[in-house]
Design a protein around this motif. Structure first.
Motif, short mmCIF file in Angstrom:
data_model
loop_
_atom_site.label_atom_id
_atom_site.label_comp_id
_atom_site.label_asym_id
_atom_site.label_seq_id
_atom_site.Cartn_x
_atom_site.Cartn_y
_atom_site.Cartn_z
N ARG A 69 0.94 -1.18 -0.13
CA ARG A 69 0.02 -0.01 -0.06
C ARG A 69 0.81 1.24 -0.10
NH1 ARG A 69 -5.57 1.09 1.62
NH2 ARG A 69 -5.90 3.42 0.99
N GLY A 70 2.29 1.19 0.34
CA GLY A 70 2.89 2.20 0.55
C GLY A 70 2.72 2.84 1.95
N GLY A 71 3.44 3.91 2.34
CA GLY A 71 3.43 4.48 3.81
C GLY A 71 4.06 3.56 4.89
N ASN A 72 3.39 3.79 5.96
CA ASN A 72 4.06 2.90 6.98
C ASN A 72 3.14 2.37 7.75
OD1 ASN A 72 6.46 2.32 8.42
ND2 ASN A 72 6.26 4.10 9.87
N MET A 73 2.34 1.54 7.31
CA MET A 73 1.29 0.74 7.98
C MET A 73 1.46 -0.57 7.54
SD MET A 73 -2.78 1.24 8.48
CE MET A 73 -2.64 2.88 9.42
N PRO A 74 1.39 -1.53 8.38
CA PRO A 74 2.07 -1.54 9.70
C PRO A 74 3.40 -1.10 9.73
CG PRO A 74 2.04 -3.93 8.84
CD PRO A 74 1.47 -3.29 7.76
N ASN A 75 3.50 -0.56 11.10
CA ASN A 75 5.02 -0.07 11.20
C ASN A 75 5.95 -0.98 11.68
OD1 ASN A 75 6.93 1.33 13.11
ND2 ASN A 75 5.87 3.23 12.57
N ILE A 76 7.05 -1.03 10.92
CA ILE A 76 7.74 -2.36 11.11
C ILE A 76 8.56 -2.43 12.47
CG2 ILE A 76 9.75 -3.50 10.11
CD1 ILE A 76 7.08 -3.90 8.83
N LYS A 98 7.37 -0.52 15.40
CA LYS A 98 6.48 -0.86 16.44
C LYS A 98 6.35 -2.25 16.61
CE LYS A 98 2.00 0.44 18.32
NZ LYS A 98 1.53 -0.96 18.50
N ALA A 99 6.20 -2.94 15.35
CA ALA A 99 5.90 -4.29 15.31
C ALA A 99 7.01 -5.08 15.98
CB ALA A 99 5.62 -4.92 13.85
N ALA A 100 8.06 -4.81 15.82
CA ALA A 100 9.15 -5.48 16.36
C ALA A 100 9.17 -5.07 17.79
CB ALA A 100 10.56 -4.98 15.64
N ARG A 101 9.21 -3.94 18.29
CA ARG A 101 8.94 -3.75 19.75
C ARG A 101 7.81 -4.34 20.32
NH1 ARG A 101 9.77 2.65 18.92
NH2 ARG A 101 12.05 2.93 19.45
N ASP A 102 6.96 -4.24 19.69
CA ASP A 102 5.51 -5.36 20.10
C ASP A 102 5.73 -6.80 20.36
OD1 ASP A 102 3.99 -2.96 20.59
OD2 ASP A 102 2.88 -3.35 18.80
N ILE A 103 6.39 -7.47 19.59
CA ILE A 103 6.67 -8.75 19.40
C ILE A 103 7.71 -9.07 20.53
CG2 ILE A 103 7.84 -10.61 18.16
CD1 ILE A 103 6.65 -9.11 15.59
N GLU A 104 8.70 -8.22 20.84
CA GLU A 104 9.65 -8.46 21.74
C GLU A 104 8.90 -8.47 23.31
OE1 GLU A 104 14.08 -7.08 20.85
OE2 GLU A 104 12.68 -5.68 21.14
N GLY A 105 8.00 -7.14 23.27
CA GLY A 105 7.22 -7.13 24.19
C GLY A 105 6.19 -8.33 24.91
N PHE A 106 5.89 -9.13 23.92
CA PHE A 106 4.96 -10.18 24.08
C PHE A 106 5.71 -11.43 24.36
CE2 PHE A 106 2.37 -8.24 20.17
CZ PHE A 106 1.69 -7.38 21.18
N GLY A 107 6.97 -11.53 24.49
CA GLY A 107 7.80 -12.33 24.92
C GLY A 107 9.05 -13.01 23.84
N ALA A 108 9.05 -12.72 22.62
CA ALA A 108 9.76 -13.51 21.66
C ALA A 108 11.28 -12.90 22.03
CB ALA A 108 9.41 -12.92 20.36
N GLN A 164 17.09 -0.40 4.28
CA GLN A 164 16.91 0.71 5.37
C GLN A 164 16.19 0.07 6.84
OE1 GLN A 164 18.25 3.74 5.24
NE2 GLN A 164 18.07 3.91 7.32
N ASP A 165 15.17 -0.80 6.56
CA ASP A 165 14.50 -1.42 7.64
C ASP A 165 15.37 -2.13 8.66
OD1 ASP A 165 12.02 -0.50 7.09
OD2 ASP A 165 11.72 -2.29 5.83
N ALA A 166 16.33 -2.74 7.97
CA ALA A 166 17.42 -3.46 8.60
C ALA A 166 18.31 -2.60 9.53
CB ALA A 166 18.52 -4.32 7.69
N TYR A 167 18.66 -1.50 9.04
CA TYR A 167 19.46 -0.55 9.81
C TYR A 167 18.54 0.10 10.84
CZ TYR A 167 23.32 -0.37 6.17
OH TYR A 167 24.40 -0.66 5.43
N ASP A 168 17.26 0.58 10.43
CA ASP A 168 16.39 1.17 11.48
C ASP A 168 16.21 0.07 12.73
OD1 ASP A 168 16.24 3.28 9.88
OD2 ASP A 168 14.41 2.72 9.07
N LEU A 169 16.12 -1.22 12.42
CA LEU A 169 15.85 -2.34 13.56
C LEU A 169 17.03 -2.37 14.41
CD1 LEU A 169 13.79 -4.78 11.24
CD2 LEU A 169 12.82 -3.50 13.40
N LYS A 170 18.24 -2.06 13.82
CA LYS A 170 19.34 -2.33 14.58
C LYS A 170 19.27 -1.19 16.01
CE LYS A 170 23.56 -2.95 16.51
NZ LYS A 170 23.83 -4.38 17.00
N GLU A 171 18.52 -0.26 15.91
CA GLU A 171 18.32 0.80 16.98
C GLU A 171 17.31 0.43 18.10
OE1 GLU A 171 20.55 3.21 17.00
OE2 GLU A 171 21.51 2.30 15.01
N VAL A 172 16.35 -0.57 17.72
CA VAL A 172 15.24 -0.61 18.66
C VAL A 172 15.15 -2.21 19.04
CG1 VAL A 172 14.02 1.14 17.51
CG2 VAL A 172 13.71 -1.16 16.57
#
Length: 237
Positions: A18-25, A27-37, A54-62
């Motif tokens: 769809r373009g844009g930022n939904m779902p937010n990757i 936030k998804a990573a943070r939530d998945i970790e919060g759920f216990g993964a 760029q996602d791979a670089y951005d995820l390194k920070e979170v």
């Protein structure tokens, strides 16, 4: 327990459609970790049809748990991994136009190639894993490359188990045992799901980590992401 690393590629596929930022990757990573993964996996491909470089670089920070980046070690991929320095890099011999990973490495034929790449990653403090078919020769070949772990390619098991063939797990059990004897850590992934993960885990020894994406995200559409992650953790305990 066996660690669960959630592959979030399919979330990126949905976003990109769809373009844009939904779902937010992020936030998804943070939530998945919060759920216990206990880990987040991404598999960027050259055409960036799901996870972007760029996602791979951005995820390194979170990502605060284990960060696993999978892919074919072409020049662009290798450069990215060396810059990000994730917890683990998983080497997968997928072709540029492959829809999904469909084979493991021939660790004997490609020994020198893999050894050179693995040496560089390990020099930079990155744990290495090689995606392999459940064949003893490939496990023994992996040792000679200097890798830390192997990841067993589990599509064949998943297909046979769905038909009622529980014996399909036996080659994986034998390979996991042999890998452990040779000092290799054992990971597994591809088409593992809520339907087969407990049986696989209970019958494959020394299983350190599973990487699950497509099935988990599909299951989450019906059951909710938090609920599904927790179900996997229960089955892997």
């Amino acid at each position: 327990m066996t660690k669960l690393s959630v592959n979030i590629n399919k979330m990126a596929t949905l976003r990109n459609a769809r373009g844009g930022n939904m779902p937010n990757i992020i936030k998804a990573a943070r939530d998945i970790e919060g759920f216990g993964a206990q880990g987040i996996t991404v598999h960027p491909r050259p055409d960036e049809r799901h996870i972007l470089y760029q996602d791979a670089y951005d995820l390194k920070e979170v990502v605060t748990t284990e960060y696993n980046i999978e892919g074919n070690p072409i020049e662009k991929f290798t450069k990215m991994v060396l810059e990000i320095k994730p917890t683990q890099v998983t080497l997968v011999p997928d072709a540029v136009d492959a829809i999904t990973s469909n084979a493991g490495w021939d660790t004997v034929t490609h020994k020198d190639y893999l050894s050179e790449i693995i040496t560089e990653f390990k020099r930079n403090g990155i744990r290495t894993s090689i995606f392999v078919d459940p064949e003893i020769a490939m496990i023994e070949g992996a040792v000679a490359t200097g890798t830390d772990r192997i990841e067993l390619y589990t599509e064949a098991f998943a297909e046979e188990y769905a038909k009622g063939n529980e014996a399909a797990v036996q080659p994986y059990a034998a390979c996991a045992q042999r890998a452990h004897e040779l000092g290799l850590g054992v990971n597994a992934g591809h088409d593992l799901s809520l339907d087969n993960i407990r049986f696989f885990k209970e019958n494959v020894p020394h299983l350190l980590e599973v990487s699950i994406g497509h099935a988990l995200i599909c299951e989450a559409i019906y059951q909710g992401l938090d609920n599904v992650v927790k179900q996997y953790l229960q089955k892997l305990a």
